[in-house]
Design a protein around this motif. Structure first.
Motif, short mmCIF file in Angstrom:
data_model
loop_
_atom_site.label_atom_id
_atom_site.label_comp_id
_atom_site.label_asym_id
_atom_site.label_seq_id
_atom_site.Cartn_x
_atom_site.Cartn_y
_atom_site.Cartn_z
N VAL A 1 39.44 67.85 31.14
CA VAL A 1 38.91 69.20 30.95
C VAL A 1 37.59 69.17 30.19
O VAL A 1 36.65 69.90 30.52
CB VAL A 1 39.95 70.08 30.21
N GLU B 1 34.83 68.23 32.51
CA GLU B 1 34.49 69.30 33.47
C GLU B 1 33.56 70.34 32.86
O GLU B 1 32.86 71.05 33.58
CB GLU B 1 35.77 69.98 33.95
N LYS C 1 34.21 73.14 31.30
CA LYS C 1 34.60 74.54 31.43
C LYS C 1 34.69 75.26 30.09
O LYS C 1 34.61 76.49 30.03
CB LYS C 1 35.94 74.64 32.15
N LEU C 2 34.86 74.50 29.01
CA LEU C 2 34.98 75.12 27.69
C LEU C 2 33.64 75.35 27.02
O LEU C 2 33.56 75.95 25.94
CB LEU C 2 35.86 74.25 26.78
N ARG D 1 32.93 78.87 25.60
CA ARG D 1 33.28 79.51 26.86
C ARG D 1 34.79 79.52 27.13
O ARG D 1 35.23 80.00 28.18
CB ARG D 1 32.55 78.85 28.03
N LEU E 1 44.72 76.78 30.08
CA LEU E 1 43.26 76.76 30.11
C LEU E 1 42.78 78.19 30.27
O LEU E 1 43.05 78.85 31.28
CB LEU E 1 42.76 75.88 31.26
N TYR F 1 39.30 80.41 30.09
CA TYR F 1 37.86 80.24 29.99
C TYR F 1 37.11 81.28 30.82
O TYR F 1 37.68 82.00 31.64
CB TYR F 1 37.47 78.84 30.46
N ASN G 1 34.50 81.94 33.73
CA ASN G 1 33.96 81.22 34.90
C ASN G 1 32.47 81.50 35.07
O ASN G 1 31.83 82.12 34.21
CB ASN G 1 34.76 81.57 36.15
N GLU G 2 31.93 81.05 36.21
CA GLU G 2 30.48 81.19 36.45
C GLU G 2 30.03 82.64 36.44
O GLU G 2 28.86 82.95 36.15
CB GLU G 2 30.12 80.55 37.79
N GLU H 1 39.39 83.52 33.29
CA GLU H 1 40.43 82.87 34.10
C GLU H 1 41.40 82.20 33.14
O GLU H 1 40.99 81.41 32.29
CB GLU H 1 39.83 81.84 35.05
N THR I 1 48.23 74.77 33.32
CA THR I 1 47.84 73.47 33.88
C THR I 1 48.97 72.45 33.73
O THR I 1 49.80 72.54 32.84
CB THR I 1 46.59 72.93 33.18
#
Length: 351
Positions: free
Chosen positions: A135, A138, A140-141, A246, A284, A286, A288-289, A294, A298
């Motif tokens: 994670v 990636e 995402k955080l 994030r 998770l 966070y 998103n774009e 979301e 997980t």
């Protein structure tokens, strides 16, 4: 396939659970020797191994090229030094040594002898550790601002193991035992911190080695990471809490390899041998774009301690990178030593 002949310095839990099964099932290794000071328990599962009554006797065996130092931590330095002087490549159980000075001397000796020294940081191959690592990679955080990693147990009575619980023995206690895992993990995730403040003591009383610690790590980018362990934790916490600008990740400690091995499971070479999780073990949450929230439950993928020995084999045969080399794990010992100093002096220690 090239065969690497290995020798175990002991046949206690570490030898029976974390090393011998993997060496036996990996086709590139052969267990050539095992040290048992008085018993012959290894004969049942490893009859091909020569039993020696002392580490010194085993080190004279010219067939043994890889030695696993899996004795109590207070003996790691002595046996690792003897093994290196005997011309053997070595794997040292965690914690590496009882202090930085011993670790540095062993790393220097290995380099002088042209031998390798790896520390068995097996928790890098736990499913939960690898899920957090995935994670983080990636992204995402976002930029990580705060993290907490815990390793708790509920063991309120003494185990009777003097090398782990006698406060007069340097290297005993949870800081060296479980702390060796948490410190290693935080460095793998975030690198080496700038300074720390620690609280290390025994909840069971001063007649026992430390069984509680809390270490606050300060990073140059304003990241704060807390490492914590207690033996008075009946209800589980999330073992990993990672918070960024994030989003957040909450991850349970769900790797079950140790329990399965203790129960008699046989690891399998070349494929996963642990069963998939039946339920999610993480959350998770966070942006998103599109800056929309979301929130996902997980599930981590199975870990495998066989991967450690596969990496050792690939280093020996193909020259691939060595897993957890001693030179790298010296940093772990620096944090452990500094945590003791911080507790004794009651102040922040600059690393």
């Amino acid at each position: 396939m090239q065969l690497v002949k290995a020798g175990l310095c002991a046949f206690g839990m570490s030898g029976k659970v974390f090393h011998a099964p993997f060496l036996k099932e990996h086709p590139g290794f052969f267990i050539s020797a095992i040290v048992e000071r008085s018993k012959e328990e290894s004969k049942e599962k490893y009859p091909e191994a020569t039993i020696y009554r002392s580490v010194e006797d085993m080190l004279q065996d010219t067939d043994v090229e890889l030695v696993i130092i899996n004795t109590p931590v207070q003996t790691h330095y002595e046996y690792a030094k003897k093994a290196l002087e005997a011309g053997k490549n070595i794997i040292v159980e965690k914690p590496f040594t009882v202090n930085v000075e011993e670790a540095e001397e062993l790393v220097t000796l290995a380099e002088e002898k042209g031998l390798f020294l790896s520390v068995y940081q097996n928790r890098r191959f736990d499913r939960d550790f690898q899920q957090v690592q995935k994670v983080l990679k990636e992204g995402k955080l976002g930029n990580i601002k705060e993290a907490e990693i815990r390793f708790d147990r509920f063991r309120t009575t003494p185990s009777g193991k003097q090398h782990k619980e006698n406060p007069d023995q340097i290297g005993s206690g949870s800081l060296h035992d479980l702390g060796a895992h948490l410190v290693d993990q935080v460095i793998q995730y975030f690198g080496y911190p700038e300074k720390l403040f620690a609280d290390v003591f025994s909840m069971k009383g001063s007649e026992y080695a430390n069984d509680y610690f809390e270490i606050l790590l300060f990073y140059k980018n304003d990241l704060r990471v807390r490492l914590k362990s207690s033996v008075f934790t009946k209800e589980d916490h999330y073992a990993y809490k990672i918070h960024g600008d994030r989003g957040s990740l909450l991850q349970e400690r769900t790797d079950n390899q140790e329990a399965e091995l203790v129960a008699g499971a046989i690891p399998v070479y070349g494929k996963e041998w642990m069963q998939p999780l039946k339920e999610a073990d993480g959350i998770l949450n966070y942006l998103n774009e599109n800056s929309e929230t979301e929130r996902i439950f997980t599930s981590s993928e199975a870990g495998n301690y066989m991967d450690y020995y596969q990496q050792i084999y690939e280093h020996i045969v193909f020259g691939y990178p060595l897993p957890s080399p001693g030179k790298e794990v010296i940093q772990n010992m620096m944090i452990i030593d500094a945590s003791i100093t911080s507790t004794e002096e009651g102040k922040i220690i600059v690393l």
